[in-house]
Motif scaffolding. Structure first.
Motif, short mmCIF file in Angstrom:
data_model
loop_
_atom_site.label_atom_id
_atom_site.label_comp_id
_atom_site.label_asym_id
_atom_site.label_seq_id
_atom_site.Cartn_x
_atom_site.Cartn_y
_atom_site.Cartn_z
N VAL B 14 30.56 46.78 -10.78
CA VAL B 14 30.19 47.67 -11.62
C VAL B 14 30.30 47.78 -13.06
CG1 VAL B 14 30.38 50.42 -12.15
CG2 VAL B 14 30.28 49.68 -9.57
N VAL B 15 31.49 47.49 -13.47
CA VAL B 15 31.64 47.18 -14.87
C VAL B 15 30.89 45.97 -15.30
CG1 VAL B 15 33.37 47.11 -16.78
CG2 VAL B 15 33.86 48.26 -14.78
N GLY B 16 30.91 44.71 -14.51
CA GLY B 16 30.24 43.74 -14.88
C GLY B 16 28.92 43.80 -15.04
N ALA B 17 28.14 44.79 -14.25
CA ALA B 17 26.74 45.17 -14.14
C ALA B 17 26.31 46.01 -15.57
CB ALA B 17 26.33 45.70 -12.98
N ILE B 22 22.55 45.73 -16.74
CA ILE B 22 21.92 46.08 -15.71
C ILE B 22 21.29 47.38 -15.31
CG2 ILE B 22 21.65 45.75 -12.91
CD1 ILE B 22 23.22 43.09 -13.37
N THR B 23 20.24 47.69 -15.41
CA THR B 23 19.66 49.21 -15.29
C THR B 23 19.39 49.61 -13.82
OG1 THR B 23 17.96 48.73 -16.22
CG2 THR B 23 19.63 49.56 -17.64
N PHE B 113 21.39 62.04 -10.04
CA PHE B 113 21.90 62.00 -11.43
C PHE B 113 21.22 60.80 -12.09
CE2 PHE B 113 25.75 62.31 -8.51
CZ PHE B 113 26.01 60.71 -8.71
N PRO B 114 21.48 60.69 -13.28
CA PRO B 114 21.02 59.50 -13.94
C PRO B 114 21.96 58.19 -13.67
CG PRO B 114 21.68 61.25 -15.50
CD PRO B 114 21.67 61.74 -14.16
N MET B 115 21.47 57.32 -14.09
CA MET B 115 22.26 55.81 -14.01
C MET B 115 23.59 55.67 -14.66
SD MET B 115 22.35 52.86 -12.46
CE MET B 115 22.79 51.21 -12.92
N TYR B 116 23.52 55.98 -16.00
CA TYR B 116 24.48 56.18 -16.77
C TYR B 116 25.74 56.94 -16.38
CZ TYR B 116 23.90 60.78 -19.00
OH TYR B 116 23.72 62.20 -19.16
N VAL B 162 38.92 44.21 -19.79
CA VAL B 162 38.48 42.55 -20.03
C VAL B 162 36.99 42.61 -19.79
CG1 VAL B 162 38.56 40.54 -18.99
CG2 VAL B 162 40.73 41.76 -19.27
N LEU B 163 36.32 43.18 -19.10
CA LEU B 163 34.87 43.14 -18.73
C LEU B 163 34.17 43.94 -19.92
CD1 LEU B 163 34.58 43.53 -14.85
CD2 LEU B 163 34.17 41.67 -16.19
N LEU B 164 34.66 44.81 -20.41
CA LEU B 164 34.17 45.59 -21.39
C LEU B 164 34.03 44.86 -22.73
CD1 LEU B 164 35.20 49.46 -20.98
CD2 LEU B 164 32.91 48.23 -20.60
N ILE B 165 35.21 43.98 -23.04
CA ILE B 165 35.38 43.10 -23.89
C ILE B 165 34.18 41.82 -24.10
CG2 ILE B 165 36.99 41.08 -25.12
CD1 ILE B 165 39.47 43.07 -24.26
N PHE B 166 33.92 41.46 -22.80
CA PHE B 166 32.91 40.56 -22.77
C PHE B 166 31.56 41.07 -23.20
CE2 PHE B 166 35.24 38.28 -18.78
CZ PHE B 166 35.49 37.35 -19.66
N LYS B 167 31.22 42.46 -23.08
CA LYS B 167 30.15 43.10 -23.26
C LYS B 167 30.19 43.21 -24.90
CE LYS B 167 27.95 47.77 -23.25
NZ LYS B 167 26.46 47.34 -23.12
N LEU B 168 31.36 43.72 -25.68
CA LEU B 168 31.40 43.76 -26.92
C LEU B 168 31.19 42.43 -27.61
CD1 LEU B 168 34.40 46.30 -27.30
CD2 LEU B 168 31.97 46.68 -27.58
N ALA B 169 31.79 41.46 -26.87
CA ALA B 169 31.75 39.78 -27.53
C ALA B 169 30.06 39.42 -27.49
CB ALA B 169 32.83 39.06 -26.73
N LYS B 170 29.38 39.94 -26.61
CA LYS B 170 28.03 39.70 -26.50
C LYS B 170 27.15 39.63 -27.72
CE LYS B 170 25.80 41.35 -23.10
NZ LYS B 170 24.72 41.52 -22.03
#
Lengths: 105, 170
Positions: B14-17, B22-23, B113-116, B162-170
């Motif tokens: 989920v966090v990776g997606a 990914i929506t 309910f919505p995706m977010y 860790v996975l959120l850091i990947f998102k921020l680093a993108k």
């Protein structure tokens, strides 16, 4: 001589080797539920690492030895020896005779 | 504790997606269910085969001491019963926890309910499951339940960050 199953066994004393589990409590409960059995007494007299030797005394009006043996085998136990049997309408107790060493002492 | 694997894996998905932006709910549901099925089969097969092997060794050793065949006795039956049910529990628990974590996406797929919100709910459900498993561990070992809950929760939080850091680093 043919021994009828209806012959009344009134008391059985067995020397039995059994695993630690099922416990003597479970074994005594299972034996006491058998038809013709009125009471069961189990005494543990030797405990090894994986097995234990127990003396089982069974009393009743009509004990079927084969059923008792089968139940013990179901519980993983093995009858080493039949140490005492009482059969018939009345239980005859052991008597001392002059030939018995204990009687001479 | 296999339920912990299920919750951790789906949390990772989920966090990776989310990190990969990914929506599409169906992609997450499919990957999550695939992982749940794989964990279920692997949990069952692994636990069953290991338990069966260990219990067979133990039974054979007991048979050697008893000088008799115990396979038809309650001892043999108990050995087979325990191996099978250990496999079932180890197989079902990760699958169930994985499906529970995926539930928000399934509901979102049906437009409830919505995706977010599904992403947020799934993360909350996953972390809550981890905390509860820690509490359970603390309870069975008769130790501080909150401390054990926080310990297992930390695993999930580390994974999430860790996975959120990947998102921020993108």
């Amino acid at each position: 001589m043919y021994l009828s199953r209806s012959t009344m066994l009134r008391r059985l004393v067995l020397d039995v080797l059994k695993p630690h589990n099922p416990s003597v409590v479970e074994l005594s409960q299972a034996l006491s539920k058998l038809k013709g059995i009125e009471g069961v007494n189990i005494i543990t007299y030797e405990i090894d690492q994986k097995v234990e030797n127990v003396k089982i005394i069974i009393g009743g009006q009509k004990i079927d030895f084969e059923i008792v043996k089968k139940r013990l085998e179901d519980f993983g136990a093995v009858v080493h020896s039949v140490d005492e049997v009482a059969a018939g309408k009345r239980i005859i107790e052991e008597v001392r005779t002059p030939q018995d060493r204990s009687a001479r002492l | 504790m296999n339920a912990f694997d299920g919750a951790t894996t789906v949390l990772g998905i989920v966090v990776g997606a989310y990190a990969a932006e990914i929506t599409n709910q169906l992609w997450i549901i499919s990957s999550g269910l695939g992982a749940a099925l794989a964990m279920g089969l692997s949990g069952f097969a692994g636990a069953y085969m290991t338990e069966e092997a260990e219990r067979t060794v133990s039974l054979k050793s007991l048979e050697k001491s008893m000088l008799s065949d115990l396979s038809n006795s309650v001892v043999g039956e108990a050995s087979r019963f325990a191996s099978f049910w250990t496999g079932i529990v180890d197989g079902v628990s990760p699958s169930v926890s994985a499906v529970v974590c995926l539930l928000p996406f399934i509901l979102s797929f049906y437009g409830i309910f919505p995706m977010y919100l599904a992403i947020q709910l799934s993360i909350v459900v996953g972390l809550s499951l981890m905390f509860l498993l820690g509490v359970f561990l603390g309870r069975v070992s008769d130790r501080n339940v909150i401390l054990h809950g926080v310990k297992t929760l930390c695993v999930g939080l580390v994974l999430t960050f860790v996975l959120l850091i990947f998102k921020l680093a993108k």
